[in-house]
Enzyme design. Structure first.
Site, PDB file in Angstrom:
ATOM      1  N   ASP A 165     -10.040   2.750   1.792  1.00 28.95           N
ATOM      2  CA  ASP A 165      -9.952   2.214   3.389  1.00 28.95           C
ATOM      3  C   ASP A 165     -10.299   3.275   4.182  1.00 28.95           C
ATOM      4  O   ASP A 165     -11.053   3.235   5.177  1.00 28.95           O
ATOM      5  CB  ASP A 165      -8.428   1.827   3.883  1.00 28.95           C
ATOM      6  CG  ASP A 165      -8.257   0.425   3.321  1.00 28.95           C
ATOM      7  OD1 ASP A 165      -8.974  -0.144   3.029  1.00 28.95           O
ATOM      8  OD2 ASP A 165      -6.929   0.423   3.352  1.00 28.95           O
ATOM      9  N   LYS A 225       0.882  -1.570   0.079  1.00 29.50           N
ATOM     10  CA  LYS A 225      -0.082   0.041   0.139  1.00 29.50           C
ATOM     11  C   LYS A 225       0.754   1.307  -0.017  1.00 29.50           C
ATOM     12  O   LYS A 225       0.640   2.193  -0.678  1.00 29.50           O
ATOM     13  CB  LYS A 225      -1.016   0.104   1.062  1.00 29.50           C
ATOM     14  CG  LYS A 225      -2.193  -0.975   0.947  1.00 29.50           C
ATOM     15  CD  LYS A 225      -3.213  -0.759   2.209  1.00 29.50           C
ATOM     16  CE  LYS A 225      -4.070  -1.986   2.124  1.00 29.50           C
ATOM     17  NZ  LYS A 225      -5.037  -1.919   3.108  1.00 29.50           N
TER      18      LYS A 225
HETATM   19  P1  NAP Z   1      -1.687  -2.792  12.096  1.00 29.79           P
HETATM   20  O1  NAP Z   1      -1.185  -1.617  11.302  1.00 29.79           O
HETATM   21  O2  NAP Z   1      -0.767  -3.978  12.316  1.00 29.79           O
HETATM   22  O3  NAP Z   1      -2.017  -1.954  13.452  1.00 29.79           O
HETATM   23  C1  NAP Z   1      -2.441  -2.923  14.494  1.00 29.79           C
HETATM   24  C2  NAP Z   1      -2.957  -2.046  15.651  1.00 29.79           C
HETATM   25  O4  NAP Z   1      -3.420  -3.039  16.651  1.00 29.79           O
HETATM   26  C3  NAP Z   1      -2.032  -1.199  16.314  1.00 29.79           C
HETATM   27  O5  NAP Z   1      -2.587   0.030  16.927  1.00 29.79           O
HETATM   28  C4  NAP Z   1      -1.752  -2.196  17.696  1.00 29.79           C
HETATM   29  O6  NAP Z   1      -1.144  -1.417  18.763  1.00 29.79           O
HETATM   30  C5  NAP Z   1      -2.902  -2.591  17.955  1.00 29.79           C
HETATM   31  N1  NAP Z   1      -3.013  -3.887  18.688  1.00 29.79           N
HETATM   32  C6  NAP Z   1      -2.658  -5.287  18.151  1.00 29.79           C
HETATM   33  N2  NAP Z   1      -2.890  -6.152  19.186  1.00 29.79           N
HETATM   34  C7  NAP Z   1      -3.344  -5.464  19.970  1.00 29.79           C
HETATM   35  C8  NAP Z   1      -3.732  -5.912  21.441  1.00 29.79           C
HETATM   36  N3  NAP Z   1      -3.715  -7.281  22.165  1.00 29.79           N
HETATM   37  N4  NAP Z   1      -4.543  -4.904  22.260  1.00 29.79           N
HETATM   38  C9  NAP Z   1      -4.534  -3.649  22.002  1.00 29.79           C
HETATM   39  N5  NAP Z   1      -4.046  -3.055  20.867  1.00 29.79           N
HETATM   40  C10 NAP Z   1      -3.582  -4.096  19.911  1.00 29.79           C
HETATM   41  O7  NAP Z   1      -3.115  -3.401  11.694  1.00 29.79           O
HETATM   42  P2  NAP Z   1      -4.377  -2.534  10.839  1.00 29.79           P
HETATM   43  O8  NAP Z   1      -3.924  -2.732   9.336  1.00 29.79           O
HETATM   44  O9  NAP Z   1      -4.341  -1.191  11.576  1.00 29.79           O
HETATM   45  O10 NAP Z   1      -5.412  -3.505  11.092  1.00 29.79           O
HETATM   46  C11 NAP Z   1      -6.036  -3.571  12.386  1.00 29.79           C
HETATM   47  C12 NAP Z   1      -7.369  -4.663  12.370  1.00 29.79           C
HETATM   48  O11 NAP Z   1      -8.389  -3.933  11.293  1.00 29.79           O
HETATM   49  C13 NAP Z   1      -7.125  -5.941  11.631  1.00 29.79           C
HETATM   50  O12 NAP Z   1      -7.695  -6.834  12.294  1.00 29.79           O
HETATM   51  C14 NAP Z   1      -7.567  -5.678  10.207  1.00 29.79           C
HETATM   52  O13 NAP Z   1      -7.757  -7.182   9.758  1.00 29.79           O
HETATM   53  C15 NAP Z   1      -8.620  -4.752  10.405  1.00 29.79           C
HETATM   54  N6  NAP Z   1      -9.155  -4.041   9.220  1.00 29.79           N
HETATM   55  C16 NAP Z   1     -10.413  -4.138   8.832  1.00 29.79           C
HETATM   56  C17 NAP Z   1     -10.729  -3.531   7.780  1.00 29.79           C
HETATM   57  C18 NAP Z   1     -12.142  -3.522   7.545  1.00 29.79           C
HETATM   58  O14 NAP Z   1     -12.353  -3.092   6.202  1.00 29.79           O
HETATM   59  N7  NAP Z   1     -13.036  -4.165   8.147  1.00 29.79           N
HETATM   60  C19 NAP Z   1      -9.807  -2.653   7.212  1.00 29.79           C
HETATM   61  C20 NAP Z   1      -8.466  -2.821   7.526  1.00 29.79           C
HETATM   62  C21 NAP Z   1      -7.927  -3.307   8.733  1.00 29.79           C
HETATM   63  P3  NAP Z   1       0.516  -1.389  18.923  1.00 29.79           P
HETATM   64  O15 NAP Z   1       0.578  -0.083  18.129  1.00 29.79           O
HETATM   65  O16 NAP Z   1       0.576  -1.037  20.448  1.00 29.79           O
HETATM   66  O17 NAP Z   1       1.172  -2.319  18.520  1.00 29.79           O
END
Ligand code: NAP
Length: 297
Positions: A116, A79
């Site tokens: 997104d 991305k």
């Molecule tokens: P990412 O860039 O890897 O970021 C992960 C985020 O989650 C960070 O803020 C991280 O905090 C936090 N985190 C991870 N495990 C945690 C826990 N156990 N407790 C508290 N915070 C935690 O991932 P992303 O791309 O943002 O995606 C996040 C989620 O959104 C994923 O599940 C993804 O599948 C989903 N998503 C859904 C859509 C949709 O269209 N529905 C679109 C995009 C993403 P730290 O910074 O402290 O590590």
């Protein structure tokens, strides 16, 4: 040029090609969702998986242009890497600094967009919510949190509070967006840790954008979560596997209106479809297809 496929034909000499560029992409649900929408509208188009290794991203984007693709989605890990290969960026893509949808225009120019950041806000709106003039808490400062924060700011949120397990990342994101060109200067930004003492009164919308709760693990339950939020306030979840996370169950038990991660996934796909084809796809059908495939998984 006609975009409608003759009855009974599968692919033709004029089939418009779109797809999803990533590495790997075999797990992506987008081909199911987008092809269902294409078929329902009778378009002569097809959506395919486009796996490209990280060191071949530039060639892959140029290859799509050379082969006359209409565009593609872009997923992990490309991305950000595709950004330098775009001729133009939409305001959303420029502000987020990442592209999840590419369109190759009739003149061959390549335009990078980010749907997104629209997904969360559009899913909320489709469920009767709004962020305009509202106070929004965003849980998470990763890619999804960043996209949601930009989407909320562009949709007119008054105050955006970013909370993250690693508080420094939330502070850096809020600081960056507060002074970013294209973000309305009227937005009040705050940031903090997830586990801090928090007064939830006055918060209209909570967006759960962390990966906590994925696959039923580590649901995010915060101290006094949702307590004191006004009537009619809204909770939105990014995680879609499982569809019903502990966060959503907790929000429902407190009387909040809830929107699940599947709705957000569908809305970013709807926005991409509109960007390529200029037509509104059947969002309910796209959701049905996704839900069925998740039930089977
Ligand atoms: P990412 O860039 O890897 O970021 C992960 C985020 O989650 C960070 O803020 C991280 O905090 C936090 N985190 C991870 N495990 C945690 C826990 N156990 N407790 C508290 N915070 C935690 O991932 P992303 O791309 O943002 O995606 C996040 C989620 O959104 C994923 O599940 C993804 O599948 C989903 N998503 C859904 C859509 C949709 O269209 N529905 C679109 C995009 C993403 P730290 O910074 O402290 O590590």
């Amino acid at each position: 040029m006609t975009e409608t496929r003759p009855p009974n034909a599968t692919l033709t000499g004029r089939t418009i090609l779109v797809g999803v560029l990533g590495w790997p992409v075999s797990h992506s649900l987008s081909p199911l969702m987008q092809n269902a929408a294409i078929r329902a509208l009778g378009l002569d188009a097809a959506y395919v998986a486009l796996p490209a290794a990280p060191e071949r991203v530039r060639e892959a984007v140029e290859g799509l242009r050379a082969l006359g693709f209409r565009g593609c989605n872009v997923t992990i890990p490309h991305k950000v890497a595709v950004v330098p290969h775009m001729d133009r960026l939409t305001p959303e893509a420029r502000i987020v600094g990442a592209v999840n949808t590419i369109r190759i225009n009739g003149d061959g120019s390549i335009e990078g967009h980010n749907t997104d950041c629209l997904g969360a806000v559009r899913a909320l709106e489709a469920n009767g919510g709004t962020v305009e003039g509202r106070t929004v808490v965003i849980l998470g400062a990763g890619g999804a949190g960043r996209g949601a924060a930009v989407g909320c700011a562009l949709a007119g949120a008054k105050r955006i509070i970013i909370l993250n397990r690693t508080a420094g990342k939330a502070e850096a994101l809020a600081g960056e967006l507060a002074s970013k060109e294209g973000i309305p200067p009227s937005v009040a930004w705050e940031a903090g840790p997830l586990d801090g003492e928090r007064d939830w009164s006055g918060v209209d919308v909570v967006m759960q954008m962390t990966s906590a709760g994925m696959h039923g693990r580590n649901d995010l339950i915060l101290d006094r979560q949702f307590q004191g939020m006004p009537d009619g306030s809204h909770a939105l979840e990014a995680v879609y596997a499982p569809v019903k996370t502990g966060f959503l169950v907790s929000a429902q038990s407190k009387g909040l209106r809830t929107t699940d991660g599947l709705s957000m996934l569908v809305e970013q796909g709807v926005a991409a479809f509109e960007f390529w084809f200029g037509k509104k796809p059947d969002g309910a059908l796209m959701r049905e297809v996704l839900a069925a495939s998740l039930r089977e998984a």
